[in-house]
Write a protein that holds these residues in place. Structure first.
Motif, PDB file in Angstrom:
ATOM      1  N   LEU A   1      -4.840   0.311  -2.449  1.00 21.86           N
ATOM      2  CA  LEU A   1      -5.378  -0.910  -3.055  1.00 21.86           C
ATOM      3  C   LEU A   1      -6.343  -0.580  -4.188  1.00 21.86           C
ATOM      4  N   VAL A   2      -7.227   0.389  -3.950  1.00 21.74           N
ATOM      5  CA  VAL A   2      -8.196   0.766  -4.979  1.00 21.74           C
ATOM      6  C   VAL A   2      -7.501   1.349  -6.198  1.00 21.74           C
ATOM      7  N   THR A   3      -6.441   2.119  -5.969  1.00 21.69           N
ATOM      8  CA  THR A   3      -5.704   2.737  -7.081  1.00 21.69           C
ATOM      9  C   THR A   3      -4.847   1.730  -7.828  1.00 21.69           C
ATOM     10  N   GLY A   4      -4.606   0.555  -7.244  1.00 24.89           N
ATOM     11  CA  GLY A   4      -3.780  -0.461  -7.885  1.00 24.89           C
ATOM     12  C   GLY A   4      -2.298  -0.317  -7.597  1.00 24.89           C
ATOM     13  N   LEU A   5      -1.947   0.479  -6.610  1.00 20.83           N
ATOM     14  CA  LEU A   5      -0.535   0.670  -6.270  1.00 20.83           C
ATOM     15  C   LEU A   5      -0.032  -0.393  -5.308  1.00 20.83           C
ATOM     16  N   LEU A   6      -0.916  -1.022  -4.570  1.00 25.67           N
ATOM     17  CA  LEU A   6      -0.584  -2.139  -3.691  1.00 25.67           C
ATOM     18  C   LEU A   6      -1.474  -3.320  -4.065  1.00 25.67           C
ATOM     19  N   PRO A   7      -0.965  -4.551  -3.945  1.00 21.26           N
ATOM     20  CA  PRO A   7       0.425  -4.917  -3.628  1.00 21.26           C
ATOM     21  C   PRO A   7       1.367  -4.614  -4.787  1.00 21.26           C
ATOM     22  N   LEU A   8       2.647  -4.493  -4.473  1.00 20.72           N
ATOM     23  CA  LEU A   8       3.652  -4.153  -5.482  1.00 20.72           C
ATOM     24  C   LEU A   8       3.801  -5.300  -6.477  1.00 20.72           C
ATOM     25  N   ASP A   9       3.982  -4.931  -7.748  1.00 16.63           N
ATOM     26  CA  ASP A   9       3.975  -5.920  -8.825  1.00 16.63           C
ATOM     27  C   ASP A   9       5.356  -6.338  -9.292  1.00 16.63           C
ATOM     28  N   ARG A  10       6.416  -5.868  -8.660  1.00 15.18           N
ATOM     29  CA  ARG A  10       7.766  -6.221  -9.102  1.00 15.18           C
ATOM     30  C   ARG A  10       8.299  -7.395  -8.276  1.00 15.18           C
ATOM     31  N   ILE A  11       8.988  -8.312  -8.952  1.00 11.53           N
ATOM     32  CA  ILE A  11       9.570  -9.466  -8.270  1.00 11.53           C
ATOM     33  C   ILE A  11      10.664  -8.990  -7.319  1.00 11.53           C
ATOM     34  N   GLY A  12      10.663  -9.532  -6.125  1.00  8.73           N
ATOM     35  CA  GLY A  12      11.659  -9.164  -5.125  1.00  8.73           C
ATOM     36  C   GLY A  12      11.177  -8.093  -4.168  1.00  8.73           C
ATOM     37  N   MET A  13      10.058  -7.458  -4.485  1.00  8.66           N
ATOM     38  CA  MET A  13       9.507  -6.437  -3.597  1.00  8.66           C
ATOM     39  C   MET A  13       8.501  -7.064  -2.628  1.00  8.66           C
ATOM     40  N   SER A  14       8.266  -6.363  -1.545  1.00  3.79           N
ATOM     41  CA  SER A  14       7.312  -6.837  -0.556  1.00  3.79           C
ATOM     42  C   SER A  14       5.902  -6.814  -1.137  1.00  3.79           C
ATOM     43  N   HIS A  15       5.158  -7.886  -0.883  1.00  3.82           N
ATOM     44  CA  HIS A  15       3.776  -7.967  -1.369  1.00  3.82           C
ATOM     45  C   HIS A  15       2.777  -7.686  -0.250  1.00  3.82           C
ATOM     46  N   CYS A  16       3.227  -7.046   0.810  1.00  2.00           N
ATOM     47  CA  CYS A  16       2.349  -6.694   1.927  1.00  2.00           C
ATOM     48  C   CYS A  16       1.413  -5.563   1.505  1.00  2.00           C
ATOM     49  N   THR A  17       0.200  -5.576   2.039  1.00  2.59           N
ATOM     50  CA  THR A  17      -0.788  -4.530   1.715  1.00  2.59           C
ATOM     51  C   THR A  17      -0.893  -3.483   2.817  1.00  2.59           C
ATOM     52  N   ASP A  18       0.070  -3.457   3.724  1.00  2.00           N
ATOM     53  CA  ASP A  18       0.131  -2.457   4.789  1.00  2.00           C
ATOM     54  C   ASP A  18       1.389  -1.626   4.582  1.00  2.00           C
ATOM     55  N   VAL A  19       1.219  -0.319   4.382  1.00  3.57           N
ATOM     56  CA  VAL A  19       2.375   0.529   4.067  1.00  3.57           C
ATOM     57  C   VAL A  19       3.391   0.559   5.205  1.00  3.57           C
ATOM     58  N   ARG A  20       2.964   0.237   6.426  1.00  4.59           N
ATOM     59  CA  ARG A  20       3.895   0.251   7.555  1.00  4.59           C
ATOM     60  C   ARG A  20       4.889  -0.882   7.496  1.00  4.59           C
ATOM     61  N   GLN A  21       4.549  -1.959   6.778  1.00  6.08           N
ATOM     62  CA  GLN A  21       5.387  -3.154   6.755  1.00  6.08           C
ATOM     63  C   GLN A  21       6.344  -3.202   5.569  1.00  6.08           C
ATOM     64  N   LEU A  22       6.344  -2.183   4.705  1.00 12.83           N
ATOM     65  CA  LEU A  22       7.203  -2.200   3.527  1.00 12.83           C
ATOM     66  C   LEU A  22       8.647  -1.914   3.913  1.00 12.83           C
ATOM     67  N   ASP A  23       9.582  -2.652   3.290  1.00 15.14           N
ATOM     68  CA  ASP A  23      10.998  -2.377   3.525  1.00 15.14           C
ATOM     69  C   ASP A  23      11.437  -1.185   2.682  1.00 15.14           C
ATOM     70  N   HIS A  24      12.691  -0.769   2.863  1.00 12.92           N
ATOM     71  CA  HIS A  24      13.149   0.467   2.212  1.00 12.92           C
ATOM     72  C   HIS A  24      13.087   0.391   0.683  1.00 12.92           C
ATOM     73  N   PRO A  25      13.575  -0.684   0.024  1.00 11.15           N
ATOM     74  CA  PRO A  25      13.454  -0.743  -1.456  1.00 11.15           C
ATOM     75  C   PRO A  25      11.998  -0.706  -1.924  1.00 11.15           C
ATOM     76  N   SER A  26      11.116  -1.361  -1.175  1.00 13.41           N
ATOM     77  CA  SER A  26       9.697  -1.370  -1.559  1.00 13.41           C
ATOM     78  C   SER A  26       9.086   0.019  -1.405  1.00 13.41           C
ATOM     79  N   GLN A  27       9.512   0.755  -0.382  1.00 19.80           N
ATOM     80  CA  GLN A  27       9.029   2.128  -0.202  1.00 19.80           C
ATOM     81  C   GLN A  27       9.431   3.002  -1.391  1.00 19.80           C
ATOM     82  N   ASN A  28      10.680   2.902  -1.810  1.00 21.13           N
ATOM     83  CA  ASN A  28      11.141   3.701  -2.957  1.00 21.13           C
ATOM     84  C   ASN A  28      10.401   3.318  -4.232  1.00 21.13           C
ATOM     85  N   TYR A  29      10.137   2.029  -4.409  1.00 26.08           N
ATOM     86  CA  TYR A  29       9.430   1.590  -5.613  1.00 26.08           C
ATOM     87  C   TYR A  29       7.987   2.108  -5.610  1.00 26.08           C
TER      88      TYR A  29
END
Length: 524
Positions: free
Chosen positions: A250-278
């Motif tokens: 969060l501090v680095t600005g990597l979460l939440p993800l800024d691309r449309i269609g990606m998960s906007h969750c702020t917990d890395v455990r809850q990210l789906d596979h495309p969001s993990q790759n992004y």
């Protein structure tokens, strides 16, 4: 006659409470008949709760206490009947077994047991008031009406403390162990990463079943890298939580993800596979832009928090191999098979307790891996290795800032930065153990013989940099590279030496005639 093996030692579980305070890992000693050794438990619990001593330190003290109690038992003397004379006899009996330093440590452990009993044990089992075994050297310096006479121990830059009056100070002879070599660390990490799988050993149930050896090797490999690359202590690795990495993203600005269609969750455990790759792609872009570390908040000694530098490759592997692989498989299986299981927030989980790995477990897994490869490496030496490498980087950065002019200010800056990274309260600790080594390797591989030459060369380049073109600097770089690759008796070295000494090839600088030289006047 009994031996130390007749008195069992256990470690308190994570749910162990003493006076409403959690003390997991507290040593618990049993008498030969199997009953609890209550005096030792009371003293240890009091010290862990009310003094600066840590539970991990008590783990080593319990063995000295057990030896002392076995000695008393064989003499048919109760634990609460100690005297100075008995301790002196025990000291003499130890001389043929261990060295003077170890004897002094054991005597100090025994003394602390009886000194702190005045605070930890107020009453005996029958209700009678427990008598004091030692005097209080802070208020009763000369009172010898006690079985054990205590005196004050005064050390530089430390508060005075109580000690046994017959204790003899043993000069420290322990030498600092050198940091492991690159080859040794590479061998250790390689063996931990590529453990041989045992056929048939699986973890969990389908569809989440996996090889337990693969999961263990990945987890242990990342733990060792946290100590060698992020320079964490074992207790800091044990205390890492999922929220620490979420906050860093969060501090680095990597979460939440800024691309449309990606998960906007702020917990890395809850990210789906495309969001993990992004997210991994964004971390790679951060590294390509020149960022070398992502800082994670860790709790160090004395409950002091600091920002620990995680190299981006390590941070990426923690996400990929721990959060989204090993840890995910562990939690999914336990949720499906263990009733009322509650997920722990620790990063590194134990397959046995289903909770975070303890500090002791982390130390032991490094020791076992090093022993299997016949390497003399511990987790703390891995931290020394990482700190030494980091010292080189910090040293180079500070030298660049000062135009490669070595000053006391440069060394001071390096010490302060290293102290912050390592979690040292005093910068002199970092300077003593890491900066000198970093300076040594940054200037020369042949100890300190060429440091003066290095300084002269850098000073000459600094003074004449405006007179040299880019092509001249390129030529200097080529000459330095050629001299580095050439041996001490190489032809290239001889040719350069003759060219520099030949006045026709390298004429001395022209000086203007005497009558054209500028005359200087002293203005008063």
């Amino acid at each position: 006659m009994i031996t130390t093996s007749d008195m069992l030692i256990e470690w308190a579980g994570s749910d162990f409470l003493w006076d409403h305070e959690a003390l997991p890992g507290l040593p618990i000693l049993y008498w030969p008949d199997g009953t609890l050794c209550e005096p030792v438990i009371r003293v240890f619990a009091y010290r862990a709760s009310n003094t600066r001593i840590t539970v991990s330190s008590l783990i080593t003290e319990i063995y000295a206490i057990r030896e002392w109690l076995v000695y008393l038992h064989n003499l048919k003397i109760s634990w609460d009947s100690p005297t100075d004379r008995l301790m002196s006899k025990w000291k003499v009996s130890q001389r043929n077994r261990v060295g003077a330093t170890r004897i002094s440590y054991k005597l100090n452990c025994v003394f602390n047991l009886y000194y702190y009993a005045r605070f930890a044990i107020q009453f005996q089992s029958g209700g009678e008031r427990m008598h004091h075994f030692t005097n209080c050297p802070f208020t009763e310096k000369d009172n010898r009406n006690y079985p054990i006479f205590a005196s004050l121990r005064v050390r530089k830059k430390r508060p005075p403390e109580a000690c046994w009056s017959r204790r003899r100070a043993v000069p420290a002879t322990r030498k600092k162990k050198p940091a492991p070599t690159d080859k040794d660390v590479e061998t250790l990490l390689g063996s931990m990463r590529n453990k041989k799988d045992a056929p048939g050993r699986k973890f969990g149930r389908p569809p989440n079943q996996d090889s337990i050896m693969r999961l263990v090797s990945l987890r242990d490999w990342i733990i060792a890298r946290c100590e060698s690359e992020a320079m964490l202590r074992a207790m800091e690795v044990s205390g890492l939580e999922v929220s620490d990495f979420n906050d860093a993203l969060l501090v680095t600005g990597l979460l939440p993800l800024d691309r449309i269609g990606m998960s906007h969750c702020t917990d890395v455990r809850q990210l789906d596979h495309p969001s993990q790759n992004y997210l991994l792609d964004k971390i790679d872009d951060l590294e390509n832009r020149g960022r070398s570390n992502i800082y994670v908040t860790v709790d160090g000694k004395g409950n002091k928090s600091r920002k620990a530098p995680f190299p981006i490759p390590l941070f990426r592997d923690v996400l990929q191999y721990v959060f989204w692989d090993v840890r995910s498989v562990q939690v999914l299986n336990w949720l499906n098979t263990v009733p009322e299981y509650s997920e722990s927030e620790k990063v590194f989980l134990s397959f046995g307790t289903r909770d975070g790995l303890s500090t002791r477990s982390i130390k032991n897994l490094i020791k076992r891996a090093a022993k299997d490869e016949d390497l003399k490496i511990s987790g703390h030496l891995l931290r020394h290795y990482g700190a030494t490498k980091d010292a080189l980087q910090v040293w180079d950065e500070e030298l660049q800032k000062s135009d490669y002019v070595l000053t006391s200010h440069t060394t001071s800056n390096v010490g302060d930065r290293l102290a912050d990274r390592l979690g040292h309260a005093n910068a002199s600790t970092a300077i003593r153990f890491y900066v000198d080594l970093g300076q040594l390797e940054a200037h020369s591989e042949a100890n300190l013989r060429s440091v003066d030459g290095y300084r002269r060369a850098m000073e000459l380049l600094r003074r004449n940099r405006r007179s040299l073109s880019e092509a001249d600097f390129e030529l200097v770089c080529c000459v330095v590279s050629a001299l580095t690759n050439a041996g001490p008796n190489a032809t290239f070295r001889d040719v350069v030496t003759m060219a520099v000494a030949d006045p026709d090839i390298n004429p001395p600088p022209a000086r203007p005639p005497r009558h054209e030289r500028r005359r200087l006047r002293v203005i008063k």
